[in-house]
Design an enzyme around this catalytic site. Structure first.
Site, PDB file in Angstrom:
ATOM      1  NE  ARG A 277      -6.809   1.009  11.476  1.00  0.00           N
ATOM      2  CZ  ARG A 277      -5.570   0.829  11.047  1.00  0.00           C
ATOM      3  NH1 ARG A 277      -4.677   1.783  11.216  1.00  0.00           N
ATOM      4  NH2 ARG A 277      -5.200  -0.283  10.451  1.00  0.00           N
TER       5      ARG A 277
ATOM      6  CG  MET B 236      11.277  23.996  -0.377  1.00  0.00           C
ATOM      7  SD  MET B 236      10.566  25.202  -1.492  1.00  0.00           S
ATOM      8  CE  MET B 236       9.257  25.874  -0.491  1.00  0.00           C
TER       9      MET B 236
ATOM     10  CE  LYS C  53      -0.365  -0.230   5.031  1.00  0.00           C
ATOM     11  NZ  LYS C  53      -1.203  -0.701   6.151  1.00  0.00           N
TER      12      LYS C  53
ATOM     13  CE1 TYR D  28      14.916  31.501   5.405  1.00  0.00           C
ATOM     14  CE2 TYR D  28      14.937  29.150   4.911  1.00  0.00           C
ATOM     15  CZ  TYR D  28      14.867  30.464   4.486  1.00  0.00           C
ATOM     16  OH  TYR D  28      14.757  30.742   3.155  1.00  0.00           O
TER      17      TYR D  28
HETATM   18  C1  PLP Z   1      -0.508  -1.817   6.681  1.00  0.00           C
HETATM   19  C2  PLP Z   1      -1.102  -3.100   7.089  1.00  0.00           C
HETATM   20  C3  PLP Z   1      -0.295  -4.204   7.357  1.00  0.00           C
HETATM   21  C4  PLP Z   1       1.213  -4.127   7.370  1.00  0.00           C
HETATM   22  O1  PLP Z   1       1.642  -3.471   8.541  1.00  0.00           O
HETATM   23  P1  PLP Z   1       3.186  -3.300   8.882  1.00  0.00           P
HETATM   24  O2  PLP Z   1       3.195  -2.713  10.238  1.00  0.00           O
HETATM   25  O3  PLP Z   1       3.735  -2.370   7.866  1.00  0.00           O
HETATM   26  O4  PLP Z   1       3.780  -4.659   8.791  1.00  0.00           O
HETATM   27  C5  PLP Z   1      -0.905  -5.393   7.641  1.00  0.00           C
HETATM   28  N1  PLP Z   1      -2.255  -5.497   7.687  1.00  0.00           N
HETATM   29  C6  PLP Z   1      -3.071  -4.449   7.456  1.00  0.00           C
HETATM   30  C7  PLP Z   1      -4.528  -4.627   7.526  1.00  0.00           C
HETATM   31  C8  PLP Z   1      -2.515  -3.217   7.157  1.00  0.00           C
HETATM   32  O5  PLP Z   1      -3.319  -2.172   6.919  1.00  0.00           O
END
Ligand code: PLP
Length: 363
Positions: free
Chosen positions: A130, A302, A35, A254
């Site tokens: 969640r 930046m 993802k 800065y």
């Molecule tokens: C992102 C995610 C993972 C992976 O989590 P990590 O901490 O990066 O290993 C696994 N299961 C779900 C449902 C996730 O959203």
């Protein structure tokens, strides 16, 4: 010549880390979680290193299309399921497996016209609050899904809130076990932290490592990447584009937040928050110059940062500066987790925030 900043994605390291996940997973199948554009690495760029996985898990439908476009014919799982009824058509067309975490998604499935029953992962909210059905409502959701002709196999899934910390996973494992005891189907519960820290309790049929594949320790600072034998998969490097000699009392950047206490040389490196380098990093944040560990001083701009050259007297215009990852000068590693900690965040956020303007190559 373009600015000298460059990100490098290390295919061998991705392969190594995937292999590390496999060793922990034993016989369980491994979802490579890709993802957020493979945690900022780029799905296409990470693919070669991760194609040894049993499946790819992600949550954006456009990303699922990109994985199919790479020629991947194995399983793809949508971790948040569908967002809209029309998404189910894409699931049919691309053969995507999808999470079902709420009644609305079951309604969409029930109304979906398809000849091809879909594989779903029914999500339990075992305590994180969640996504998912509570243990009390889980069975009713399973029964409803199981009665739908649109649904093929139902797998059972939950996600941990504290696999990386002292609160642990026991309560969630127990809640999941009790509510699923007599249900058929494959199980998937482990993220990276659970897989590394609690493998025997969480392997099940599928594991879902994300961050560990990208060489960041899921439970840093309790353990670091070296402890878990993980290798950095992303190097962010640039070069010095200027040098300043400071007299005692001279200030930098800065807000003049850093003041030299003695005569010192600093280098100006071509990286800033517009590249994804964290603006909250402060004086003391580690960097490598010519492979030697030193520190950032003053504020992140930046497009530039300033680094202390005291431990690297040979450094000059054009010297390599590694923000995280591996030095090409001497192979030294600066773990992304060390940088994240200095900036008050986690490795996940830094890799995901790598900016589009940074040219990236695969090595
Ligand atoms: C992102 C995610 C993972 C992976 O989590 P990590 O901490 O990066 O290993 C696994 N299961 C779900 C449902 C996730 O959203």
């Amino acid at each position: 010549m373009p600015r000298p900043i460059l990100a490098t994605i290390h295919t061998d390291a991705l392969r190594h880390n995937l292999d590390r996940a496999r060793r922990a997973a034993l016989d369980a199948r491994v979802w490579a979680v890709v993802k957020a554009n493979a945690y900022g690495h780029g799905i296409e760029r990470a693919y070669e290193g991760l194609r040894g996985a049993d499946g790819f898990a992600l949550l954006d439908l456009a990303e699922a299309e990109r994985v199919r476009a790479l020629g991947w014919r194995g399983p793809i799982l949508l971790l948040e399921g569908v967002f809209d009824a029309r998404d189910l058509e894409l699931c049919s067309r691309l053969d995507l497996w999808h999470t079902v975490h709420c009644d609305e998604q079951i309604d969409m499935l029930a109304a979906h016209k398809t000849q091809q029953p879909q594989r779903v992962f029914l999500k339990m909210n075992s305590g994180m609050n969640r996504l998912g059905f509570t243990p009390e409502r889980y069975r009713a959701a399973w029964t409803r899904l199981n009665a739908l002709p649109q649904v093929d196999e139902i797998s059972l899934v939950t996600h941990f809130s504290d696999a990386d910390g002292p609160r642990g996973i026991d309560a969630q494992v127990e809640a999941f076990r009790r509510a699923t005891e007599d249900l058929p189907g494959e199980r998937s519960i482990a993220n990276s932290a659970a897989l590394l820290r609690h493998p025997s309790d969480t392997r099940a049929d599928w594991v879902r490592p994300g961050i560990l594949l990208y060489g960041s320790a899921p439970d840093f600072p309790a353990h670091d990447a070296a402890h878990w034998q993980l290798q950095p998969t992303m190097t962010l490097a640039t070069r010095l584009i200027g040098i300043q000699e400071l007299a005692p009392g001279a200030r930098v950047g800065y807000g003049s937040s850093f003041e030299a206490e003695q005569p010192m040389r600093i280098g100006i490196a071509a990286v800033g928050y517009a590249d994804g380098y964290p603006r909250h990093a402060d004086t003391g944040t580690p960097v490598l110059v010519n492979g030697v560990r030193t520190r950032m001083v003053g504020r992140v701009s930046m497009d530039m940062i300033t680094v202390d050259l005291t431990p690297v007297p040979n450094a000059g215009f054009g010297s390599e500066v590694v923000l995280w990852g591996r030095s090409a000068v001497n192979g030294a590693v600066l773990p992304i987790d060390d940088v994240a900690r200095a900036a008050g965040t986690v490795g996940y956020e830094l890799m995901c925030a790598l900016a589009l303007r940074v040219p990236t190559i695969v090595a």
